[in-house]
Design a protein around this motif. Structure first.
Motif, PDB file in Angstrom:
ATOM      1  N   VAL A 189       0.821  -1.219   0.000  1.00  0.00           N
ATOM      2  CA  VAL A 189       0.000   0.000   0.000  1.00  0.00           C
ATOM      3  C   VAL A 189       0.852   1.265   0.000  1.00  0.00           C
ATOM      4  O   VAL A 189       0.305   2.374  -0.043  1.00  0.00           O
ATOM      5  N   GLY A 190       2.153   1.118   0.059  1.00  0.00           N
ATOM      6  CA  GLY A 190       3.013   2.296   0.051  1.00  0.00           C
ATOM      7  C   GLY A 190       4.472   1.908   0.091  1.00  0.00           C
ATOM      8  O   GLY A 190       4.834   0.803   0.534  1.00  0.00           O
ATOM      9  N   ALA A 191       5.330   2.808  -0.370  1.00  0.00           N
ATOM     10  CA  ALA A 191       6.780   2.595  -0.334  1.00  0.00           C
ATOM     11  C   ALA A 191       7.471   3.948  -0.289  1.00  0.00           C
ATOM     12  O   ALA A 191       6.991   4.921  -0.883  1.00  0.00           O
ATOM     13  N   GLN A 192       8.584   4.001   0.414  1.00  0.00           N
ATOM     14  CA  GLN A 192       9.360   5.236   0.516  1.00  0.00           C
ATOM     15  C   GLN A 192      10.845   4.908   0.448  1.00  0.00           C
ATOM     16  O   GLN A 192      11.298   3.895   0.989  1.00  0.00           O
ATOM     17  N   GLU A 193      11.586   5.779  -0.232  1.00  0.00           N
ATOM     18  CA  GLU A 193      13.044   5.730  -0.205  1.00  0.00           C
ATOM     19  C   GLU A 193      13.543   6.943   0.566  1.00  0.00           C
ATOM     20  O   GLU A 193      13.110   8.071   0.305  1.00  0.00           O
ATOM     21  N   VAL A 194      14.433   6.688   1.519  1.00  0.00           N
ATOM     22  CA  VAL A 194      14.931   7.768   2.372  1.00  0.00           C
ATOM     23  C   VAL A 194      16.455   7.708   2.389  1.00  0.00           C
ATOM     24  O   VAL A 194      17.037   6.641   2.646  1.00  0.00           O
ATOM     25  N   TYR A 195      17.098   8.835   2.077  1.00  0.00           N
ATOM     26  CA  TYR A 195      18.551   8.949   2.170  1.00  0.00           C
ATOM     27  C   TYR A 195      18.893   9.872   3.339  1.00  0.00           C
ATOM     28  O   TYR A 195      18.272  10.926   3.510  1.00  0.00           O
TER      29      TYR A 195
END
Length: 256
Positions: free
Chosen positions: A108-114
């Motif tokens: 239902v969702g995805a995030q990329e975080v640097y």
């Protein structure tokens, strides 16, 4: 007196003389060093907290299952770095990807975080607190907090490493969910906590925990974050380490 005995006796006297000279030359500095180290340990490493952290695997995601459907959870995350790089002025950059799934297993969702983490030396020089392992060779760089949100409710989150600077030996994290308490439930939940937990929850309040109003207790309990452990079996599906956090005494912070 035999020559053999005389030779041994002369050798013993020579060794005794060498030991005396060595003790005179180095005994006091060694004693001062030991005393200083003990004093430093007592003053500088004043443990504030300790917590379990979970190392993200290199080849597979780390999975967390929550107690109820959520639209928000929190991560505290930091890289463990090579001890030789403890003073790297540029710090460390690394990235993670977070996938969220509902009860049916649909994403239902995805995030990329640097993220950019200060070096261990920078964290220590801040004068507030630093984090470390007591039984591992790597050092702990700066910590970040991530609030992960989704428009759709989810019950599971998978987290994986995307990329990391040279010198980063691993990425460690903790996951938290909020427990929804309403009205009297929140007050009861607050009152059931230990004295230490109440002090911790009320630390930012102007009054101690035993002088809070019902509204203040309700607010603190309703906004309490609960730690969540990863899914699986330790040693097979994930690695857990004890992370210590220490505070500098106020007098030493003032001298910085």
């Amino acid at each position: 007196m035999s020559l053999t005995f005389l030779g041994r006796f002369i050798g013993f006297l020579m060794l005794a003389a060498i030991a005396a000279l060595t003790g005179r030359e180095y005994g006091l500095p060694i004693a001062n060093y030991i005393a200083g180290a003990r004093n430093s340990t007592a003053q500088d490493a004043r443990f504030a907290t300790r917590a379990l952290v979970y190392r993200l695997p290199e080849q597979s995601p780390l999975s967390f299952t929550f107690s109820q459907p959520l639209t928000l959870f929190k991560l505290l995350i930091q890289p463990a770095v090579n001890a030789d790089d403890h003073g790297r002025a540029s710090g460390f950059v690394y990235g993670v990807k977070i996938h969220m799934y509902d009860a049916t297993g649909a994403e239902v969702g995805a995030q990329e975080v640097y993220l950019h983490a200060d070096s261990p030396d920078e964290v220590f020089a801040s004068g507030e607190k630093w984090r470390f392992f007591r039984d591992r060779p790597e050092m702990v760089a700066g910590q970040d907090e991530i609030l992960v949100e989704s428009e759709l409710p989810f019950v599971q989150a998978d987290i994986e490493v995307l990329d990391e600077d040279q010198g980063v030996l691993g990425v460690d994290l903790r996951a938290y969910e909020q427990r929804p308490f309403l009205g009297s439930q929140a007050i009861s939940a607050f009152l059931r906590r230990s004295k230490a937990e109440k002090r911790s929850l009320a630390a930012a309040n102007a009054f101690p925990s035993d002088m809070l109003t019902q509204d203040e207790m309700t607010f603190l309990a309703a906004n309490h974050w609960r730690p969540v452990g990863p899914t699986g079996i330790e040693g097979r599906d994930y690695q857990a380490f004890v992370l210590y956090e220490a505070l500098l005494p106020a007098a030493r912070r003032a001298r910085r």
